[in-house]
Design a protein around this motif. Sequence first.
Motif, short mmCIF file in Angstrom:
data_model
loop_
_atom_site.label_atom_id
_atom_site.label_comp_id
_atom_site.label_asym_id
_atom_site.label_seq_id
_atom_site.Cartn_x
_atom_site.Cartn_y
_atom_site.Cartn_z
N ASP A 13 41.88 101.18 33.56
CA ASP A 13 42.08 101.22 35.01
C ASP A 13 43.54 100.99 35.36
O ASP A 13 44.13 101.71 36.18
CB ASP A 13 41.21 100.18 35.72
CG ASP A 13 39.73 100.48 35.63
OD1 ASP A 13 39.35 101.66 35.40
OD2 ASP A 13 38.93 99.54 35.80
N VAL A 14 44.14 99.97 34.77
CA VAL A 14 45.55 99.67 35.03
C VAL A 14 46.43 100.83 34.58
O VAL A 14 47.36 101.23 35.30
CB VAL A 14 45.97 98.34 34.36
CG1 VAL A 14 47.48 98.17 34.36
CG2 VAL A 14 45.30 97.16 35.05
N LEU A 15 46.13 101.40 33.43
CA LEU A 15 46.94 102.52 32.95
C LEU A 15 46.79 103.75 33.86
O LEU A 15 47.75 104.49 34.07
CB LEU A 15 46.59 102.86 31.51
CG LEU A 15 47.03 101.79 30.50
CD1 LEU A 15 46.55 102.16 29.11
CD2 LEU A 15 48.53 101.58 30.52
N ARG A 16 45.60 103.95 34.43
CA ARG A 16 45.40 105.05 35.39
C ARG A 16 46.29 104.79 36.62
O ARG A 16 46.95 105.70 37.14
CB ARG A 16 43.93 105.15 35.77
CG ARG A 16 43.61 106.29 36.70
CD ARG A 16 42.11 106.49 36.95
NE ARG A 16 41.36 105.27 37.13
CZ ARG A 16 40.45 104.81 36.26
NH1 ARG A 16 40.20 105.47 35.14
NH2 ARG A 16 39.79 103.70 36.51
N HIS A 17 46.34 103.55 37.08
CA HIS A 17 47.18 103.15 38.22
C HIS A 17 48.66 103.43 37.88
O HIS A 17 49.38 104.03 38.68
CB HIS A 17 46.95 101.65 38.50
CG HIS A 17 47.83 101.06 39.54
ND1 HIS A 17 47.47 101.00 40.87
CD2 HIS A 17 49.04 100.48 39.44
CE1 HIS A 17 48.44 100.41 41.54
NE2 HIS A 17 49.41 100.07 40.69
N GLU A 18 49.09 103.01 36.71
CA GLU A 18 50.49 103.19 36.32
C GLU A 18 50.83 104.65 36.10
O GLU A 18 51.97 105.07 36.36
CB GLU A 18 50.79 102.36 35.07
CG GLU A 18 50.63 100.86 35.28
CD GLU A 18 51.45 100.27 36.42
OE1 GLU A 18 52.54 100.80 36.72
OE2 GLU A 18 50.99 99.28 37.02
N ALA A 19 49.88 105.45 35.66
CA ALA A 19 50.13 106.89 35.49
C ALA A 19 50.42 107.55 36.84
O ALA A 19 51.20 108.51 36.91
CB ALA A 19 48.94 107.55 34.79
N VAL A 20 49.81 107.04 37.91
CA VAL A 20 50.14 107.56 39.25
C VAL A 20 51.59 107.20 39.59
O VAL A 20 52.32 108.02 40.15
CB VAL A 20 49.16 107.02 40.32
CG1 VAL A 20 49.59 107.44 41.72
CG2 VAL A 20 47.74 107.49 40.03
#
Length: 158
Positions: free
Chosen positions: A94-101
């Motif tokens: 989830d955090v990595l998805r956020h950071e990918a944005v």
Amino acid sequence: MSDDWRPAAERALVRGRAWDRRIPSFLLRSPVSRIGYWWGTAVGWAWGSLWSTGPVERRAGLWVFRGMPSWTYNRGGVCVGGCFLTGDADPSDDVLRHEAVHKAQWLRYGFLMPVLYLFAGRDPLRNRFEIEAGLEDGNYVRRRSAAQRASSPNRSGA
């Protein structure tokens, strides 16, 4: 859980879109912004290489530098270009998805990203970049249950 933050978040997104209309198009998603993204990634690599004591790995399209001292980044981590700099904990999907944005935002805005982020403010519930990246994925607000999501209208544009 109260959704009192949602109206302010929506206003922040509207303000952000208005600002975007004022930015010359040659600065957005362009060769100029791409240079800014690569500059940011180089800065992230330099900072991460200097301070990271943990593994460096490629995940979710990001270079993840773990083991950073807490004073080298804000909150739970920071995305600089294509690098995510964080502490010892293994970041969740989830955090990595956020950071990918955030990485995509760097690609869009390039050199403007740090300045625009600064003007968006430190409150993640009113910072358009954090809202666009997903406050739940970024652990800024508690994830809503499926029933709560089904009973409220979807937010558009984030």
